[in-house]
Scaffold this motif. Structure first.
Motif, short mmCIF file in Angstrom:
data_model
loop_
_atom_site.label_atom_id
_atom_site.label_comp_id
_atom_site.label_asym_id
_atom_site.label_seq_id
_atom_site.Cartn_x
_atom_site.Cartn_y
_atom_site.Cartn_z
N HIS A 78 0.86 -1.11 -0.01
CA HIS A 78 0.00 -0.13 -0.20
C HIS A 78 0.91 1.12 -0.04
CE1 HIS A 78 -3.45 2.53 0.89
NE2 HIS A 78 -2.69 2.82 2.13
N GLU A 80 0.51 4.43 0.44
CA GLU A 80 0.21 5.78 1.27
C GLU A 80 1.06 5.80 2.57
OE1 GLU A 80 -4.00 5.62 2.12
OE2 GLU A 80 -4.53 6.52 0.47
N ASN A 82 0.77 4.10 5.14
CA ASN A 82 0.25 3.83 6.47
C ASN A 82 -0.37 2.44 6.55
OD1 ASN A 82 -1.59 4.35 4.63
ND2 ASN A 82 -2.77 5.89 5.67
N HIS A 86 -3.41 0.77 8.95
CA HIS A 86 -4.43 0.13 8.78
C HIS A 86 -4.62 -1.14 9.43
CE1 HIS A 86 -5.76 2.81 5.40
NE2 HIS A 86 -4.57 2.83 4.83
#
Ligand code: ZN
Length: 133
Positions: A78, A80, A82, A86
């Motif tokens: 992912h 981003e 972050n 998550h």
């Protein structure tokens, strides 16, 4: 209908005690016997119940989660930055349900309700639904 609590978090990982705000909403609802559902409106912040007497319980929890899911884990895809946030929310959970008894959420002696931030600082929302019955 539901209520919204607005929060401003100050740190990437942070536990904010929202017990007083939840109790106030339950009191204002007039519901004496029912259910109160508390939900995070986010994918990188959750809700949990834990000890509210000793603040090191919360700092130990965020420290433990940081060691369990480090932010710089190399296999996250992912983009981003972050994925750890998550993942931590999925471990903590996005909501809690409380029994409302005698006009108050039923909590054990040492229990408090916490908003668990894992991707702050941010402006955040908590949704609260109080149902009689
Ligand atoms: Zn993300």
């Amino acid at each position: 209908m539901y209520q919204t609590i607005k929060l401003k978090t100050d740190n990437r990982n942070e536990m904010i005690d929202i017990t007083g705000q939840i109790k106030k909403l339950v009191t204002e609802s007039g519901v004496k016997d029912g259910i109160c559902v508390v939900c995070s409106a986010h994918t990188t912040a959750g809700i949990t119940i834990n000890e509210n007497a000793d603040p090191t319980v919360c700092s130990d929890l965020t420290c433990f989660l940081e060691k369990l899911v480090p932010a710089d884990t190399e296999y996250f895809e992912h983009d981003e930055g972050n994925s750890d946030s998550h993942s931590k929310v999925s471990l903590i959970g996005p909501s809690v349900s409380l029994i409302v008894d005698d006009g108050q959420p039923l909590l054990g002696t040492w229990q408090g309700i916490y908003f668990a931030e894992f991707d702050g600082p941010r402006d955040r929302k908590v949704w609260v639904k109080i149902i009689s019955g």
